[in-house]
Design a protein around this motif. Sequence first.
Motif, short mmCIF file in Angstrom:
data_model
loop_
_atom_site.label_atom_id
_atom_site.label_comp_id
_atom_site.label_asym_id
_atom_site.label_seq_id
_atom_site.Cartn_x
_atom_site.Cartn_y
_atom_site.Cartn_z
N GLN A 1 -4.58 -14.42 23.87
CA GLN A 1 -5.52 -14.46 23.13
C GLN A 1 -5.94 -16.90 23.57
OE1 GLN A 1 -7.11 -13.53 21.11
NE2 GLN A 1 -7.88 -14.93 19.99
N ILE A 2 -4.51 -17.20 24.29
CA ILE A 2 -4.58 -18.40 24.58
C ILE A 2 -5.40 -18.51 25.28
CG2 ILE A 2 -3.20 -20.45 25.45
CD1 ILE A 2 -0.74 -19.30 23.28
N GLU A 3 -5.48 -17.94 26.28
CA GLU A 3 -6.34 -18.34 27.38
C GLU A 3 -8.30 -17.60 27.00
OE1 GLU A 3 -7.66 -16.87 32.31
OE2 GLU A 3 -5.94 -15.96 30.75
N PHE A 4 -8.27 -17.56 26.02
CA PHE A 4 -9.79 -16.77 25.88
C PHE A 4 -10.08 -18.15 25.01
CE2 PHE A 4 -11.74 -15.51 22.08
CZ PHE A 4 -13.22 -15.02 22.88
N VAL A 5 -9.87 -18.18 24.48
CA VAL A 5 -9.62 -19.82 23.78
C VAL A 5 -10.13 -21.12 23.98
CG1 VAL A 5 -8.44 -20.95 21.33
CG2 VAL A 5 -8.58 -18.96 21.07
N LEU A 6 -8.78 -20.94 25.09
CA LEU A 6 -9.44 -22.36 26.12
C LEU A 6 -10.67 -22.18 27.48
CD1 LEU A 6 -5.71 -22.96 26.96
CD2 LEU A 6 -6.80 -24.46 26.32
N ARG A 7 -10.74 -20.87 27.74
CA ARG A 7 -11.70 -20.23 28.32
C ARG A 7 -12.89 -20.22 27.53
NH1 ARG A 7 -11.04 -15.79 29.54
NH2 ARG A 7 -10.16 -15.88 30.68
N GLU A 8 -12.71 -20.34 26.17
CA GLU A 8 -14.57 -20.67 25.29
C GLU A 8 -14.68 -22.17 25.16
OE1 GLU A 8 -16.87 -18.48 24.31
OE2 GLU A 8 -15.17 -17.26 26.15
N ALA A 9 -13.22 -22.57 24.80
CA ALA A 9 -13.78 -24.34 24.74
C ALA A 9 -14.31 -25.19 26.12
CB ALA A 9 -12.20 -24.83 24.47
N LEU A 10 -13.95 -24.17 26.87
CA LEU A 10 -14.14 -25.78 28.18
C LEU A 10 -15.62 -25.04 28.43
CD1 LEU A 10 -11.01 -24.38 30.42
CD2 LEU A 10 -11.76 -27.19 29.85
N ARG A 11 -16.23 -23.75 28.51
CA ARG A 11 -17.55 -23.46 28.68
C ARG A 11 -18.87 -24.14 27.45
NH1 ARG A 11 -16.16 -17.32 28.96
NH2 ARG A 11 -15.65 -17.10 31.19
N ARG B 1 -5.54 -8.74 21.56
CA ARG B 1 -4.84 -9.27 22.28
C ARG B 1 -3.31 -9.48 22.09
NH1 ARG B 1 -10.00 -12.36 21.88
NH2 ARG B 1 -11.47 -11.59 23.05
N SER B 2 -2.97 -9.89 23.41
CA SER B 2 -1.53 -10.42 23.88
C SER B 2 -1.98 -11.96 22.52
CB SER B 2 -1.16 -10.88 25.15
OG SER B 2 -2.19 -11.15 25.59
N VAL B 3 -0.71 -12.38 23.15
CA VAL B 3 -0.76 -14.07 22.78
C VAL B 3 -1.47 -14.65 23.80
CG1 VAL B 3 0.61 -16.20 22.24
CG2 VAL B 3 0.91 -14.05 20.74
N ALA C 1 -0.35 -18.90 14.05
CA ALA C 1 -1.33 -18.49 14.22
C ALA C 1 -2.30 -18.23 14.46
CB ALA C 1 -2.43 -20.11 14.12
N MET C 2 -1.83 -18.65 16.49
CA MET C 2 -2.68 -17.47 17.48
C MET C 2 -1.75 -16.21 17.41
SD MET C 2 -3.99 -19.56 18.88
CE MET C 2 -4.52 -18.91 20.44
N GLN C 3 -0.75 -16.04 16.80
CA GLN C 3 -0.36 -14.64 17.18
C GLN C 3 -0.91 -13.58 16.54
OE1 GLN C 3 2.57 -13.01 18.43
NE2 GLN C 3 1.36 -11.77 18.34
N ARG C 4 -1.48 -14.55 14.80
CA ARG C 4 -1.81 -13.47 13.85
C ARG C 4 -3.51 -13.38 14.86
NH1 ARG C 4 0.87 -17.24 10.72
NH2 ARG C 4 -1.96 -18.75 10.13
N TRP C 5 -4.26 -14.43 15.14
CA TRP C 5 -5.45 -14.11 15.53
C TRP C 5 -5.93 -13.29 16.60
CZ3 TRP C 5 -8.54 -19.16 17.60
CH2 TRP C 5 -9.46 -18.57 17.81
N ALA C 6 -4.19 -12.95 17.92
CA ALA C 6 -4.27 -12.55 18.52
C ALA C 6 -4.08 -10.57 18.25
CB ALA C 6 -3.17 -12.79 19.89
#
Length: 63
Positions: free
Chosen positions: A34-44, A29-31, A19-24
């Motif tokens: 994308q994982i770093e982006f999702v984590l950063r947004e959740a933390l914010r 973006r690279s996977v 699912a992360m690969q499809r979203w990326a």
Amino acid sequence: MAAEKKAYPLRISAAVLEAMQRWADDDLRSVNAQIEFVLREALRKQGRLKRETSDPVPDDNTD
């Protein structure tokens, strides 16, 4: 000045990774980025990470 990056091994289910690969792919973006982006947004959203001007949103395809 670029933010320091640290490597971290991650165990993730195949379904979540796919699912992360499809979203990326959709976001060009690279996977990893994308994982770093999702984590950063959740933390914010939780108020655990403040937005910094020197903290660009990764959008490269390096992984």
